[in-house]
Design an enzyme around this catalytic site. Structure first.
Site, PDB file in Angstrom:
ATOM      1  N   PRO B 286      26.978   4.628  17.890  1.00 17.61           N
ATOM      2  CA  PRO B 286      27.126   4.622  19.543  1.00 17.61           C
ATOM      3  C   PRO B 286      28.441   4.112  19.952  1.00 17.61           C
ATOM      4  CG  PRO B 286      25.652   3.032  18.504  1.00 17.61           C
ATOM      5  CD  PRO B 286      26.230   3.631  17.374  1.00 17.61           C
ATOM      6  N   ASP B 462      32.486   1.028  17.840  1.00 16.88           N
ATOM      7  CA  ASP B 462      31.114   1.338  17.597  1.00 16.88           C
ATOM      8  C   ASP B 462      30.170  -0.015  17.945  1.00 16.88           C
ATOM      9  OD1 ASP B 462      28.621   1.292  16.070  1.00 16.88           O
ATOM     10  OD2 ASP B 462      29.646   2.123  14.302  1.00 16.88           O
ATOM     11  N   HIS B 463      29.453   0.504  18.937  1.00 17.21           N
ATOM     12  CA  HIS B 463      28.699  -0.653  19.582  1.00 17.21           C
ATOM     13  C   HIS B 463      27.757  -1.171  18.547  1.00 17.21           C
ATOM     14  CE1 HIS B 463      27.772  -3.302  22.893  1.00 17.21           C
ATOM     15  NE2 HIS B 463      28.058  -2.342  23.914  1.00 17.21           N
ATOM     16  N   ARG B 464      27.250  -0.886  17.359  1.00 16.76           N
ATOM     17  CA  ARG B 464      26.427  -1.327  16.437  1.00 16.76           C
ATOM     18  C   ARG B 464      27.030  -2.566  15.918  1.00 16.76           C
ATOM     19  NH1 ARG B 464      25.846   3.231  12.276  1.00 16.76           N
ATOM     20  NH2 ARG B 464      27.836   3.018  12.439  1.00 16.76           N
ATOM     21  N   ILE B 466      30.372  -4.072  17.302  1.00 22.69           N
ATOM     22  CA  ILE B 466      31.273  -4.616  18.144  1.00 22.69           C
ATOM     23  C   ILE B 466      30.762  -4.712  19.599  1.00 22.69           C
ATOM     24  CG2 ILE B 466      33.357  -4.619  19.185  1.00 22.69           C
ATOM     25  CD1 ILE B 466      34.381  -2.895  16.761  1.00 22.69           C
TER      26      ILE B 466
END
Ligand SMILES: Cc1cc2nc3c(=O)[nH]c(=O)nc-3n(C[C@H](O)[C@H](O)[C@H](O)COP(=O)(O)OP(=O)(O)OC[C@H]3O[C@@H](n4cnc5c(N)ncnc54)[C@H](O)[C@@H]3O)c2cc1C
Lengths: 471, 491
Positions: B286, B462-464, B466
């Site tokens: 994401p 990568d919002h998973r 960071i």
């Protein structure tokens, strides 16, 4: 050249008329090659004359008597008398019928069928030596040759086969009386099958095995079922025990043994069957005349088509190495003939199924769970015990199981192990699955006839998917 | 002696390559190491040198054809007797699409039996041998990835485009092609779904009504509670497809016109690889993108000052090495941006080395050469190395190992123009920094708007792994270094 020799020519010379040789000859004939097959003894080879067929005939015949005797639970009380000579005559008749069939199949496919011993003169010529003194020899020049000379039983030191006291499997299958006591050296598949036959015929059988277990190529939980049943039948096992020597006695012989720690013992028998493995037959061939590589055990080296180190010479069957099974020889014979005909054939079979015709039978194909894990798969296993099979119980059988091994993620079926009545037949379905790259779902979605033993395959497969119904 | 030259594994794990150009023709005499062809893999373009001296008897692939590793590409008569050429039928080279025909048996390598398990039925394995396709390299499209006859044929003929060509020759097969609504422009009406019942939100139903579209006709693969479900976007797509089809009908465009209106280009090689990577990145990680701007007057001055010295050393000094250094400073402070997510083992891998990928636009598409150990190198060294990699990337002369292993990537779209973008992460990395163009832009200084050179930054994460705060903090550090290049002296 020997005086009186005649020379003929052929596209394909097949040496040996056993499963490897006769199939190569038939297939080559079907492919319109000019083929000559030479057999020095009897067409059909070990398999038809002294192996698969005679042993299975005796196993089935003794089993009929045995099952009748053991059927009291089913309300049957019988003690059938067995006329050993009658049984052997019956077996010999069916063997003759089959060997004649092999010859006519070869002829029907257009092969020239010769009797005699073929030996290499050079890389493109063989001599066919006829049995008997003073016979001339025929020289055959060939474009291609297929060596299918098979194997013979291994002799161990001090136990030379004499057909009287020390028997090979071949001698044992030709006995016309049941030995009162039989010592069997070797608990491989041949030893186990014949021990079962003679115990069921009334012999008192002792099996001596150098290793710690019977049938060492199979998993423990598989062999346990067979050994337990054999012990129930009255066979006694001595594991980790090597036969070192023997002596004649008044009633037969006594076999001396020694364990690894030097403990000595001896076992009495009327006769002693030695079945400790088989070795390739190449000494009939004058292999020195050609440049063909063999491995350190004497088996001929071959590639993925059965080609030897000589481009135009192939080797198939037992002489080309493990697994020494008739159906491997069939497959290799076909591939060799097709390769000679220029077809893109190859021995790319994904698995070679194998069976042991003990009581109950063992049938396996492909990988075990441990092998699958070793090959990098994430194995999932489904197992169906025969005591949950309605058909097994109605056959008065309850021991054993069918197990299937698959890859967890893709569900590809990787292998199967069955120890069950008719396991040799049950495994065929799973062999097809392995060969086709079928998944658990493919087999699980196939309707199996009820009530049959094959339902155990179905249940094992469903079990691997966590969907068992009947267990 | 006839030598069958099989396509070697030209890069690590490469299964196939496209013959971009032949440098030889049948009958040519070649020497060992002479370049026979250029082969493009999904990683790079490489030269194919001749392994022997001899005369070319046959080329087994046409330019543009995709060839599997281990299949024969050239037959060379090593003794050089040209007469031998007659014995070798060149049927295959003339019709590479005709998969059914059996090639001369010496082309296939039927003796090769694949190691380990192959999930393909016996007839498919035999076909592979017949066609000289190494079944071990064929990707299966059957259930669970089982290899089918079509897969083997596709691997043999090159790829799907070959199948399409074959179809075009055979008008009887036309129907097979027009089963998807994407075949716009073939003057076929957009395919309608014709269901009895369709679920949709009231707002979607209204849109359908406005567009005059029957909801039951709108194709969709989505379902709710087992019933087909349509969203607004599906309606628009269907409406557009129908309009396009009507237009095509209205103009009475014949087939010739159609081919002029839409031309096709094979989706393969580097293009397809980029596509696959983008798809994987966007659908796996994401993305969130953080934007900020550095005021880079000091950096511009610093570079101007150093440029002359760099030129003396024969190096053209761009801003890139400064940015790389600033990034390393940021990564050291916020190591979570120099990571990779190991989904299988549920672990975040922190990398304590700084190999920075630089996205370079080339004629064939995007390539990302890697500058290793950026933290250990000086500005000049970085400049020289970056320039060299970029040049060779454009010439497509990079070796595959120069294109892998980066821990963080920079994309300098500003070199072409623009301020902000939403870069796509070079998966499995977890962050990518996009650089806008350095230009004078209005900046507020002490209550007044003045023109100052600025560098717009676009950081995708990568919002998973960071969070936005870390992204912003990292950017702050990078900006600090870009605005005060003196700080680099402390690095
Ligand atoms: C007791 C027993 C039970 C078995 N049970 C099974 C079983 O259930 N299932 C199974 O799959 N396998 C079984 N086997 C193994 C099977 O019999 C062999 O794997 C098979 O026969 C091998 O076939 P082949 O053609 O390689 O060799 P063989 O069958 O050994 O045939 C070789 C032939 O070549 C001939 N020959 C040798 N040299 C020459 C020469 N120079 N010129 C002409 N002819 C020559 C020999 O006379 C022989 O007939 C069994 C074997 C034994 C001994």
């Amino acid at each position: 050249m020997v005086v009186g020799d005649v020379t003929t020519g052929t596209d394909v010379l097949v040496i040996g008329g056993g499963p490897g040789g006769y199939v190569a000859a038939i297939r080559a004939g079907q492919l319109d090659l000019d083929v000559t097959v030479v057999e020095m003894d009897s067409y059909g080879g070990t398999c038809l004359n002294h192996g698969c067929i005679p042993s299975k005939a005796l196993i089935s015949a003794t089993d009929i008597a045995h099952r009748a005797r053991e059927a009291e639970r089913m309300g049957i009380f019988a003690d059938p008398a067995v006329d050993m000579q009658g049984m052997v005559t019956w077996k010999d008749r069916l063997v003759t019928r089959l060997t004649k069939g092999v010859e006519s199949l070869c002829e029907g496919a257009g092969a020239t069928v010769l009797t005699g011993r073929a030996e290499f003169a050079d890389e493109n010529t063989a001599r066919v030596v006829q049995a008997g003194e003073g016979q001339g020899a025929e020289s055959i020049s060939f474009e291609h040759a297929v060596i299918a000379t098979g194997s013979r039983p291994i002799e161990i030191p001090n136990f030379e086969f004499d057909g009287e006291y020390i028997l090979s499997s071949r001698d044992a299958l030709a006995l016309d009386a049941v030995p009162e006591q039989l010592v069997v050296v070797g608990a491989g598949y041949i030893g186990m099958e014949l021990a079962t036959v003679f115990q069921k015929l009334g012999s008192d059988v002792t099996v001596l095995e150098q290793l710690d277990d019977a049938l060492p190529t199979y998993e423990d939980d598989v062999t346990d079922v067979v050994v337990d049943r054999a012990e129930d039948l009255g066979i006694s096992f001595e594991f980790a025990t090597a036969a070192t020597d023997w002596e004649e006695t008044d009633d037969g012989l006594v076999v001396h043994t020694e364990t690894e720690d030097g403990e000595e013992d001896s076992f009495e028998g009327t006769k002693c069957l030695v079945a400790v493995g088989r070795q390739p037959v190449t000494d009939t061939l004058n292999l020195e005349a050609v440049n063909i590589d063999v491995d350190d055990r004497g088996f001929i080296d071959t590639d993925g088509q059965g080609r030897t180190s000589l481009e135009h010479v192939f080797a198939v069957g037992d002489v080309a190495g493990e697994p020494m099974l008739a159906h491997t020889a069939f497959a290799e014979g076909e591939v060799a003939a097709e390769s000679i005909a220029g077809e893109p054939a190859a021995l790319d079979h994904q698995a070679i199924p194998a069976a042991v015709f003990t009581d109950p039978e063992i049938g396996t194909v492909g990988m075990t769970e441990a092998e699958a894990a070793g090959a990098g798969f994430d194995p999932v296993v489904g197992q169906m015990p025969m005591r949950a099979s309605g058909r097994a119980l109605s056959l008065n059988e309850r021991e054993g199981f069918v197990r299937v091994v698959a890859d967890k993620e893709t569900e590809f079926i990787l292998g199967a192990q069955a120890v069950a009545p008719e396991a040799s037949e049950l495994i065929a379905e799973l062999a097809l699955a392995v060969e086709m790259g079928a998944t658990l779902e493919d087999v699980a979605s196939t309707i199996h006839i009820h009530p049959t033993l094959s339902e155990a395959v179905h249940e094992a497969v469903k079990g691997a998917r966590g969907e068992s119904i009947h267990y | 002696m006839v030598f069958e030259f099989e396509l070697p594994d030209v890069g690590e794990g490469v299964a196939e390559g496209e013959i971009v150009a032949w440098h030889v023709e049948v009958g040519d005499r070649v020497e060992e190491d002479q370049v026979l062809a250029e082969v493009e893999t999904d990683k790079a373009v490489v030269d194919l040198p001749s392994p022997v001296d001899g005369v070319i008897l046959e080329l087994h692939a046409e330019e543009g054809e995709i060839v599997a590793v281990d299949s024969v590409v050239v037959t060379i008569d090593v003794d050089g007797e040209e007469g031998a050429a007659e014995e070798e039928p060149s049927e295959e080279a003339e019709s590479p699409v005709e998969a059914e025909q059996t090639p001369a048996t010496d082309e296939a390598d039927p003796t090769s039996v694949p190691e380990g398990r192959v999930f393909a039925p016996p007839n498919v394995r035999r076909l592979a041998r017949e066609l000289g396709v190494d079944i071990g390299t064929v990707e299966g499209t059957g259930p669970s990835g089982r290899i089918t006859e079509d897969d083997v044929r596709a691997a043999d003929a090159g790829d799907e485009s070959a199948v399409v060509e074959q179809r075009e020759e055979d008008p009887a097969d036309d129907t097979a092609e027009t089963t998807t609504p994407s075949s716009i422009g073939t003057s076929q009406p957009a395919e309608s779904a014709e269901r009895d019942r369709t679920l949709a939100a009231p707002a979607t139903r209204r849109v359908a009504k406005e567009e005059g579209i029957d909801l039951n006709a709108v194709p969709t693969e989505k379902t709710r509670n087992g019933e087909a479900f349509v969203e607004e976007a599906d309606i628009h797509a269907y409406a557009e497809a129908q309009q396009a089809a009507q237009k095509a009908d209205a103009t009475g465009a014949d087939k010739a016109d159609e081919t002029a209106r839409i031309t096709t280009e094979p989706y393969r090689g580097v293009r397809r690889t980029i596509g696959q990577r983008m798809e994987q990145s966007v659908y796996t990680a994401p993305h969130a993108t953080h934007h900020d701007t550095a005021e880079v007057s000091a950096l511009v001055d610093a570079r101007t000052e150093l440029k002359g010295r760099a030129e003396a050393a024969d190096v053209s000094l761009t801003y890139m090495p400064f940015v790389m250094k600033a990034i390393v400073a940021g990564l050291k402070e916020y190591p979570v941006l120099n990571t990779e997510l190991d989904e299988e083992n549920e672990e975040i891998l922190y990398k304590h080395y700084y190999d920075i990928g630089i996205a370079v636009a080339t004629d064939a598409g995007l390539m990302v050469p890697v500058v290793e150990n950026v933290d250990e190198k000086g500005l000049l060294e970085l400049a020289a190395e970056t320039n060299d990699l970029a040049t060779r990337a454009r010439e497509r002369k990079l070796s595959p190992d120069e294109l892998q292993g980066s821990t963080f990537t920079i994309t300098n779209f500003g070199a072409i123009g623009g301020e902000y973008a939403k870069p796509v992460i070079n998966y499995p990395e977890t962050a990518i920094l996009g650089l806008g163009a350095i230009e004078e832009r209005p900046v507020a200084v002490d209550g007044e708007v003045v023109a100052r050179p600025t560098l717009p930054l676009s950081l995708s994460i990568d919002h998973r792994v960071i969070d936005g705060a870390e992204a912003a903090q990292f950017c702050n550090t990078v900006i600090e270094y870009l605005e005060n290049p003196m700080l680099l002296l402390l690095e």
